[in-house]
Design a protein around this motif. Sequence first.
Motif, PDB file in Angstrom:
ATOM      1  N   THR A  85       0.745  -1.532  -0.104  1.00  0.00           N
ATOM      2  CA  THR A  85       0.005  -0.208   0.467  1.00  0.00           C
ATOM      3  C   THR A  85       1.118   1.397   0.050  1.00  0.00           C
ATOM      4  OG1 THR A  85      -1.645  -1.165   0.987  1.00  0.00           O
ATOM      5  CG2 THR A  85      -1.815   0.981   1.444  1.00  0.00           C
ATOM      6  N   ALA A  86       1.937   1.358   0.953  1.00  0.00           N
ATOM      7  CA  ALA A  86       2.864   2.284   1.104  1.00  0.00           C
ATOM      8  C   ALA A  86       3.566   2.613  -0.751  1.00  0.00           C
ATOM      9  CB  ALA A  86       3.548   1.505   1.702  1.00  0.00           C
ATOM     10  N   VAL A  87       3.931   1.542  -0.932  1.00  0.00           N
ATOM     11  CA  VAL A  87       5.006   1.629  -2.614  1.00  0.00           C
ATOM     12  C   VAL A  87       4.057   2.093  -3.967  1.00  0.00           C
ATOM     13  CG1 VAL A  87       5.586   0.308  -4.387  1.00  0.00           C
ATOM     14  CG2 VAL A  87       6.578   0.303  -1.922  1.00  0.00           C
ATOM     15  N   LYS A  88       2.763   2.186  -3.400  1.00  0.00           N
ATOM     16  CA  LYS A  88       1.508   2.752  -4.468  1.00  0.00           C
ATOM     17  C   LYS A  88       1.074   3.948  -3.692  1.00  0.00           C
ATOM     18  CE  LYS A  88      -0.717  -1.537  -5.294  1.00  0.00           C
ATOM     19  NZ  LYS A  88      -1.709  -2.804  -5.182  1.00  0.00           N
ATOM     20  N   SER A  89       0.766   4.411  -2.500  1.00  0.00           N
ATOM     21  CA  SER A  89       0.990   5.286  -2.177  1.00  0.00           C
ATOM     22  C   SER A  89       1.989   6.652  -2.695  1.00  0.00           C
ATOM     23  CB  SER A  89       0.220   5.566  -0.553  1.00  0.00           C
ATOM     24  OG  SER A  89       1.062   5.491   0.441  1.00  0.00           O
ATOM     25  N   ILE A  90       3.342   6.025  -3.075  1.00  0.00           N
ATOM     26  CA  ILE A  90       4.707   7.015  -3.094  1.00  0.00           C
ATOM     27  C   ILE A  90       4.437   7.632  -3.955  1.00  0.00           C
ATOM     28  CG2 ILE A  90       6.456   7.623  -3.935  1.00  0.00           C
ATOM     29  CD1 ILE A  90       7.409   4.729  -2.525  1.00  0.00           C
ATOM     30  N   GLU A  91       4.493   9.379  -4.429  1.00  0.00           N
ATOM     31  CA  GLU A  91       3.719  10.128  -5.440  1.00  0.00           C
ATOM     32  C   GLU A  91       5.486  10.759  -6.323  1.00  0.00           C
ATOM     33  OE1 GLU A  91       2.403  13.688  -3.116  1.00  0.00           O
ATOM     34  OE2 GLU A  91       1.024  12.262  -2.945  1.00  0.00           O
ATOM     35  N   PRO A  92       5.349  11.025  -7.451  1.00  0.00           N
ATOM     36  CA  PRO A  92       6.437  11.371  -8.050  1.00  0.00           C
ATOM     37  C   PRO A  92       7.820  12.435  -7.212  1.00  0.00           C
ATOM     38  CG  PRO A  92       4.487  11.494  -9.698  1.00  0.00           C
ATOM     39  CD  PRO A  92       3.811  11.024  -7.847  1.00  0.00           C
ATOM     40  N   THR A  93       7.595  13.055  -6.377  1.00  0.00           N
ATOM     41  CA  THR A  93       7.465  14.287  -6.058  1.00  0.00           C
ATOM     42  C   THR A  93       7.765  14.091  -4.505  1.00  0.00           C
ATOM     43  OG1 THR A  93       5.806  15.456  -5.093  1.00  0.00           O
ATOM     44  CG2 THR A  93       5.778  16.067  -7.588  1.00  0.00           C
ATOM     45  N   ASP A  94       7.683  12.857  -4.373  1.00  0.00           N
ATOM     46  CA  ASP A  94       8.248  12.565  -3.159  1.00  0.00           C
ATOM     47  C   ASP A  94      10.126  12.662  -2.690  1.00  0.00           C
ATOM     48  OD1 ASP A  94       6.130  12.568  -2.007  1.00  0.00           O
ATOM     49  OD2 ASP A  94       6.146  10.298  -1.768  1.00  0.00           O
ATOM     50  N   THR A  95      10.413  12.773  -1.852  1.00  0.00           N
ATOM     51  CA  THR A  95      12.211  13.052  -1.784  1.00  0.00           C
ATOM     52  C   THR A  95      12.651  11.259  -0.879  1.00  0.00           C
ATOM     53  OG1 THR A  95      12.525  13.703   0.787  1.00  0.00           O
ATOM     54  CG2 THR A  95      11.961  14.916  -0.876  1.00  0.00           C
ATOM     55  N   LEU A  96      14.263  10.883  -1.484  1.00  0.00           N
ATOM     56  CA  LEU A  96      13.585   9.295  -0.536  1.00  0.00           C
ATOM     57  C   LEU A  96      13.716   9.403   1.137  1.00  0.00           C
ATOM     58  CD1 LEU A  96      15.410   6.374  -1.379  1.00  0.00           C
ATOM     59  CD2 LEU A  96      16.888   7.446  -0.833  1.00  0.00           C
ATOM     60  N   LYS A  97      13.997  10.100   1.852  1.00  0.00           N
ATOM     61  CA  LYS A  97      13.795  10.100   2.874  1.00  0.00           C
ATOM     62  C   LYS A  97      12.460  10.199   2.769  1.00  0.00           C
ATOM     63  CE  LYS A  97      14.515  12.531   7.142  1.00  0.00           C
ATOM     64  NZ  LYS A  97      15.352  13.725   7.810  1.00  0.00           N
ATOM     65  N   LEU A  98      11.423  10.346   2.517  1.00  0.00           N
ATOM     66  CA  LEU A  98       9.861  10.532   2.326  1.00  0.00           C
ATOM     67  C   LEU A  98       8.862   9.688   2.372  1.00  0.00           C
ATOM     68  CD1 LEU A  98       7.618  12.100   3.479  1.00  0.00           C
ATOM     69  CD2 LEU A  98       6.919  13.337   1.520  1.00  0.00           C
ATOM     70  N   LYS A  99      10.198   8.853   1.184  1.00  0.00           N
ATOM     71  CA  LYS A  99       9.114   7.340   0.629  1.00  0.00           C
ATOM     72  C   LYS A  99       9.478   6.435   1.348  1.00  0.00           C
ATOM     73  CE  LYS A  99       9.930   8.092  -3.963  1.00  0.00           C
ATOM     74  NZ  LYS A  99      11.072   7.868  -5.520  1.00  0.00           N
ATOM     75  N   ILE A 100      10.784   6.359   2.311  1.00  0.00           N
ATOM     76  CA  ILE A 100      11.009   5.604   3.036  1.00  0.00           C
ATOM     77  C   ILE A 100      10.149   5.059   4.653  1.00  0.00           C
ATOM     78  CG2 ILE A 100      12.973   4.463   4.701  1.00  0.00           C
ATOM     79  CD1 ILE A 100      15.296   5.280   2.812  1.00  0.00           C
TER      80      ILE A 100
END
Length: 191
Positions: A85-100
């Motif tokens: 679910t978290a991988v699907k909700s990642i936005e293209p503008t997110d930084t690496l820290k925000l993705k993690i």
Amino acid sequence: MACQPRGADQGSASEERNGNRQFYNPYQELNLPSRSLYKLPASPEFLFQEEAVAQRRSWGENLTYYTGIGYLAGVSGGAAKGFATAVKSIEPTDTLKLKINRILNGSGHAGRQIGNRCGVIGLMYAALESGMVAARDTDDVINSVVAGLGTGALYKAASGPRSAAVAGAVGGVLVGVAVAGKQALKRYVPI
């Protein structure tokens, strides 16, 4: 004069020298290999014969086992679900820290939530099964299936009688399939 280990003198046969290290073997003078002194039994030891005849865990061990297995399975499955679910909700503008951060928060939240539910189901099942064994004074498949029925019904009792009946039926069928599968494995798969 240098300090020596208690019971060992410089010319003792119980002391071996290897470079700067000294190894002390207290059983060397007995002419017994130390490994034979510490052979532990492979099977459990019982105080009473009745305990040895019963091929079953105690109610406390059952409670711990099913609760732990339920929680572990729930946390694992919930973490996988939260990760997806978290991988699907990642936005293209997110930084690496925000993705993690999204992935860790999603995995942790879903893992805890589902793990707690499965742990409670395991706890209720173990309590009902142990209660059935104590009440009927026999350990058979009926106890397990009735415990599965009761667990499903009890878990969904707050949702209404229809949900409780469906959950009870599902619980009984799942336990019946698991017990039948276990018996088939015992019979047809050599160990």
